[in-house]
Design a protein around this motif. Structure first.
Motif, PDB file in Angstrom:
ATOM      1  N   GLU A   1      -4.365   2.251  -1.217  1.00 44.70           N
ATOM      2  CA  GLU A   1      -5.021   1.010  -1.471  1.00 44.70           C
ATOM      3  C   GLU A   1      -5.128   0.732  -2.960  1.00 44.70           C
ATOM      4  OE1 GLU A   1      -6.078  -1.332   0.799  1.00 44.70           O
ATOM      5  OE2 GLU A   1      -5.187  -0.404   2.334  1.00 44.70           O
TER       6      GLU A   1
ATOM      7  N   LEU B   1      -4.784  -7.274  -2.811  1.00 45.48           N
ATOM      8  CA  LEU B   1      -3.541  -6.919  -2.249  1.00 45.48           C
ATOM      9  C   LEU B   1      -2.999  -8.234  -1.756  1.00 45.48           C
ATOM     10  CD1 LEU B   1      -1.821  -4.640  -1.090  1.00 45.48           C
ATOM     11  CD2 LEU B   1      -3.311  -4.883   0.981  1.00 45.48           C
TER      12      LEU B   1
ATOM     13  N   THR C   1       0.802  -1.313  -0.038  1.00 44.63           N
ATOM     14  CA  THR C   1       0.064   0.091  -0.052  1.00 44.63           C
ATOM     15  C   THR C   1       0.869   1.266  -0.088  1.00 44.63           C
ATOM     16  OG1 THR C   1      -0.130  -0.045   2.391  1.00 44.63           O
ATOM     17  CG2 THR C   1      -2.014  -1.110   1.250  1.00 44.63           C
TER      18      THR C   1
END
Length: 127
Positions: free
Chosen positions: A71, A110, A67
């Motif tokens: 995001e 992620l 990050t």
């Protein structure tokens, strides 16, 4: 992270493919039908096109390892969201579709080293 792909694709490309696989699987688990992936036209590319009842969903997938730049979903700016909306309309026209509703979603994936993959689904961007 096992991308399930082989070959000499650069790590960034492999990461993106992996994120799209994760996103497509997630959408199916949520009850959406994935109808097309990586659709291209002269205006750009749509990562995933899915259907949820009478709604056609055009999905942008952003995959990151960290990050440091925010995001993954934050990479979709207002300008990018508007371009995705135009791509969605182009898809509908190219396929002569008449969906009850047309929606643009963003899925952020992620993939932090040593941690479970996390996913964030933002429904209806640029509407």
């Amino acid at each position: 992270m096992d991308t399930g792909t082989t070959g000499a694709a650069p790590p960034r490309v492999r990461l993106g493919r992996y994120g799209e696989e994760v996103a497509a699987r997630y959408l199916r688990e949520q009850g959406l039908e994935v109808v097309e992936r990586n659709w291209r036209c002269e205006h750009g590319e749509v990562d995933i096109v899915a259907r949820q009842g009478g709604c056609l969903v055009v999905c942008e997938v952003k995959t990151r390892r960290g990050t440091g730049f925010g995001e993954p979903v934050e990479a979709v700016t207002v300008t990018k969201a508007m371009r995705l909306r135009r791509l969605a309309v182009a898809y509908v026209r190219a396929h002569d579709l008449h969906p009850e509703q047309l929606r643009v979603d963003v899925i952020g994936v992620l993939c932090r080293p040593g941690q479970p993959v996390t996913l964030r689904h933002v429904v209806g961007v640029g509407s």
